[in-house]
Design a protein around this motif. Structure first.
Motif, PDB file in Angstrom:
ATOM      1  N   ALA A 197       0.836  -1.207   0.000  1.00 50.87           N
ATOM      2  CA  ALA A 197       0.000   0.000   0.000  1.00 50.87           C
ATOM      3  C   ALA A 197       0.867   1.252   0.000  1.00 50.87           C
ATOM      4  N   ALA A 198       1.953   1.210   0.774  1.00 53.87           N
ATOM      5  CA  ALA A 198       2.854   2.363   0.829  1.00 53.87           C
ATOM      6  C   ALA A 198       3.521   2.590  -0.522  1.00 53.87           C
ATOM      7  N   PHE A 199       3.858   1.499  -1.214  1.00 52.57           N
ATOM      8  CA  PHE A 199       4.462   1.615  -2.542  1.00 52.57           C
ATOM      9  C   PHE A 199       3.489   2.281  -3.519  1.00 52.57           C
ATOM     10  N   GLN A 200       2.216   1.924  -3.424  1.00 53.92           N
ATOM     11  CA  GLN A 200       1.216   2.498  -4.322  1.00 53.92           C
ATOM     12  C   GLN A 200       1.041   3.994  -4.085  1.00 53.92           C
ATOM     13  N   GLN A 201       1.127   4.383  -2.823  1.00 55.23           N
ATOM     14  CA  GLN A 201       0.976   5.790  -2.471  1.00 55.23           C
ATOM     15  C   GLN A 201       2.250   6.586  -2.728  1.00 55.23           C
ATOM     16  N   HIS A 202       3.375   5.895  -2.726  1.00 54.04           N
ATOM     17  CA  HIS A 202       4.672   6.579  -2.807  1.00 54.04           C
ATOM     18  C   HIS A 202       5.595   5.789  -3.739  1.00 54.04           C
ATOM     19  N   THR A 257      20.259  -3.445  -1.312  1.00 49.25           N
ATOM     20  CA  THR A 257      20.817  -4.795  -1.455  1.00 49.25           C
ATOM     21  C   THR A 257      19.793  -5.803  -0.935  1.00 49.25           C
ATOM     22  N   PRO A 258      19.848  -7.058  -1.408  1.00 48.61           N
ATOM     23  CA  PRO A 258      18.909  -8.078  -0.924  1.00 48.61           C
ATOM     24  C   PRO A 258      18.914  -8.231   0.597  1.00 48.61           C
ATOM     25  N   GLY A 259      20.093  -8.118   1.194  1.00 48.57           N
ATOM     26  CA  GLY A 259      20.192  -8.242   2.648  1.00 48.57           C
ATOM     27  C   GLY A 259      19.454  -7.131   3.372  1.00 48.57           C
ATOM     28  N   ARG A 260      19.589  -5.913   2.863  1.00 47.32           N
ATOM     29  CA  ARG A 260      18.902  -4.775   3.485  1.00 47.32           C
ATOM     30  C   ARG A 260      17.382  -4.891   3.292  1.00 47.32           C
ATOM     31  N   GLN A 261      16.979  -5.326   2.109  1.00 47.22           N
ATOM     32  CA  GLN A 261      15.549  -5.528   1.871  1.00 47.22           C
ATOM     33  C   GLN A 261      14.992  -6.554   2.851  1.00 47.22           C
ATOM     34  N   ARG A 262      15.714  -7.646   3.005  1.00 45.43           N
ATOM     35  CA  ARG A 262      15.242  -8.731   3.879  1.00 45.43           C
ATOM     36  C   ARG A 262      15.129  -8.250   5.322  1.00 45.43           C
ATOM     37  N   ALA A 263      16.087  -7.450   5.775  1.00 47.40           N
ATOM     38  CA  ALA A 263      16.046  -6.938   7.149  1.00 47.40           C
ATOM     39  C   ALA A 263      14.806  -6.081   7.381  1.00 47.40           C
ATOM     40  N   TYR A 264      14.509  -5.224   6.424  1.00 48.72           N
ATOM     41  CA  TYR A 264      13.307  -4.398   6.542  1.00 48.72           C
ATOM     42  C   TYR A 264      12.043  -5.257   6.545  1.00 48.72           C
ATOM     43  N   LEU A 265      11.958  -6.210   5.624  1.00 50.82           N
ATOM     44  CA  LEU A 265      10.767  -7.041   5.527  1.00 50.82           C
ATOM     45  C   LEU A 265      10.533  -7.831   6.814  1.00 50.82           C
ATOM     46  N   MET A 266      11.598  -8.350   7.393  1.00 49.69           N
ATOM     47  CA  MET A 266      11.477  -9.078   8.642  1.00 49.69           C
ATOM     48  C   MET A 266      11.043  -8.152   9.772  1.00 49.69           C
ATOM     49  N   HIS A 267      11.580  -6.940   9.776  1.00 49.55           N
ATOM     50  CA  HIS A 267      11.235  -5.945  10.803  1.00 49.55           C
ATOM     51  C   HIS A 267       9.760  -5.564  10.712  1.00 49.55           C
ATOM     52  N   PHE A 268       9.290  -5.343   9.497  1.00 52.45           N
ATOM     53  CA  PHE A 268       7.885  -4.965   9.312  1.00 52.45           C
ATOM     54  C   PHE A 268       6.956  -6.131   9.667  1.00 52.45           C
ATOM     55  N   ALA A 277       7.379  -8.603  11.599  1.00 49.04           N
ATOM     56  CA  ALA A 277       7.419  -9.050  12.991  1.00 49.04           C
ATOM     57  C   ALA A 277       6.311  -8.430  13.834  1.00 49.04           C
ATOM     58  N   ALA A 278       5.785  -7.300  13.391  1.00 47.53           N
ATOM     59  CA  ALA A 278       4.688  -6.646  14.123  1.00 47.53           C
ATOM     60  C   ALA A 278       3.396  -7.428  13.909  1.00 47.53           C
ATOM     61  N   LYS A 279       2.681  -7.723  14.972  1.00 49.46           N
ATOM     62  CA  LYS A 279       1.474  -8.533  14.874  1.00 49.46           C
ATOM     63  C   LYS A 279       0.264  -7.751  14.359  1.00 49.46           C
ATOM     64  N   GLN A 280       0.217  -6.466  14.659  1.00 46.65           N
ATOM     65  CA  GLN A 280      -0.943  -5.664  14.261  1.00 46.65           C
ATOM     66  C   GLN A 280      -0.630  -4.822  13.027  1.00 46.65           C
ATOM     67  N   ALA A 304       3.102   1.756  11.071  1.00 46.89           N
ATOM     68  CA  ALA A 304       3.927   2.717  11.808  1.00 46.89           C
ATOM     69  C   ALA A 304       5.412   2.456  11.576  1.00 46.89           C
ATOM     70  N   ARG A 305       5.796   1.185  11.527  1.00 41.58           N
ATOM     71  CA  ARG A 305       7.203   0.852  11.296  1.00 41.58           C
ATOM     72  C   ARG A 305       7.640   1.268   9.892  1.00 41.58           C
ATOM     73  N   ILE A 306       6.762   1.051   8.936  1.00 44.65           N
ATOM     74  CA  ILE A 306       7.065   1.442   7.551  1.00 44.65           C
ATOM     75  C   ILE A 306       7.246   2.950   7.456  1.00 44.65           C
ATOM     76  N   GLU A 307       6.342   3.685   8.096  1.00 45.95           N
ATOM     77  CA  GLU A 307       6.426   5.156   8.078  1.00 45.95           C
ATOM     78  C   GLU A 307       7.711   5.629   8.747  1.00 45.95           C
TER      79      GLU A 307
END
Length: 211
Positions: free
Chosen positions: A136-141, A152-163, A165-168, A174-177
């Motif tokens: 959704a964020a990609f579509q808006q921005h 890099t793939p490693g940096r992408q993976r770290a972000y994806l795992m971080h996002f 990991a949030a249950k809600q 909020a983490r993406i923002e």
């Protein structure tokens, strides 16, 4: 024996005797003792094989290619859910180290043999799922999507795992923002943004001196 490792043990307040026992086993091999990542590290022809570590709850010996080692006694543990290659053995007393001394020596020798063989750990190519909130964020921005794909793939993976990991959903959003500016600047989740780090590109906490 490396002088910085000697200094490490002088300053070590916890698990001193346990790690000294493990160190003695490593020094009795052909591995070269070095000091990396603020810890005793043991290498073969410049390749990392074993590292020692001290934590609050336990100390450990970590094998960089531990997943390739035979472990008949089931001593090796996966240090993190997403760890692929490394495996560790944790200790919380000298008695535990002495009890497993023979097995640890065998693991060390096997780790050396694996490194000499040139065998590599086959890393998974399975991509981390992209959360709906990030889509959704990609579509808006659109610029955010372009910047993310440039990481890099490693940096992408770290972000994806971080996002993920949030249950809600609201927490994921909020983490993406919170990370949007870092992504747009081409920075990874753990990259330095203040320019003060002595361990570039990673953050070593130097930004705290600005407070």
């Amino acid at each position: 024996m490396h002088p910085q490792v000697d200094e490490y043990f002088v300053k070590l307040k916890q698990w001193h005797d346990e790690l000294q026992e493990l160190r003695s086993l490593l020094l009795d091999t052909e591995l070269v003792e070095e000091y990396k990542w603020r810890a005793p590290c043991y290498t073969l022809d410049g390749k990392n094989v074993v590292i020692l570590a001290s934590f609050k709850e336990a100390c450990m010996i970590s094998f960089f290619k531990g997943t390739l080692l035979k472990d008949p006694k089931g001593l090796l543990q996966k240090p993190g859910e997403n760890t692929q290659a490394a495996r560790v053995v944790r200790f919380s007393s000298v008695a535990e180290v002495l009890k497993q001394k023979s097995s640890i020596k065998k693991l060390i020798q096997e780790a050396i043999a694996v490194e000499k063989s040139g065998e590599k750990v086959a890393k998974t190519t399975e991509a981390e799922p992209v959360p709906e909130e990030l889509h959704a964020a990609f579509q808006q921005h659109p610029a955010l999507e372009k910047a993310f794909e440039a990481l890099t793939p490693g940096r992408q993976r770290a972000y994806l795992m971080h996002f993920a990991a949030a249950k809600q959903s609201k927490t994921r959003t909020a983490r993406i923002e919170a990370c949007t500016e870092r992504i747009l600047d081409g920075k990874g989740l753990h990259d330095c943004t203040c320019g003060l780090s002595k361990r570039m590109p990673g953050c070593d906490g130097s930004h705290k001196s600005l407070a």
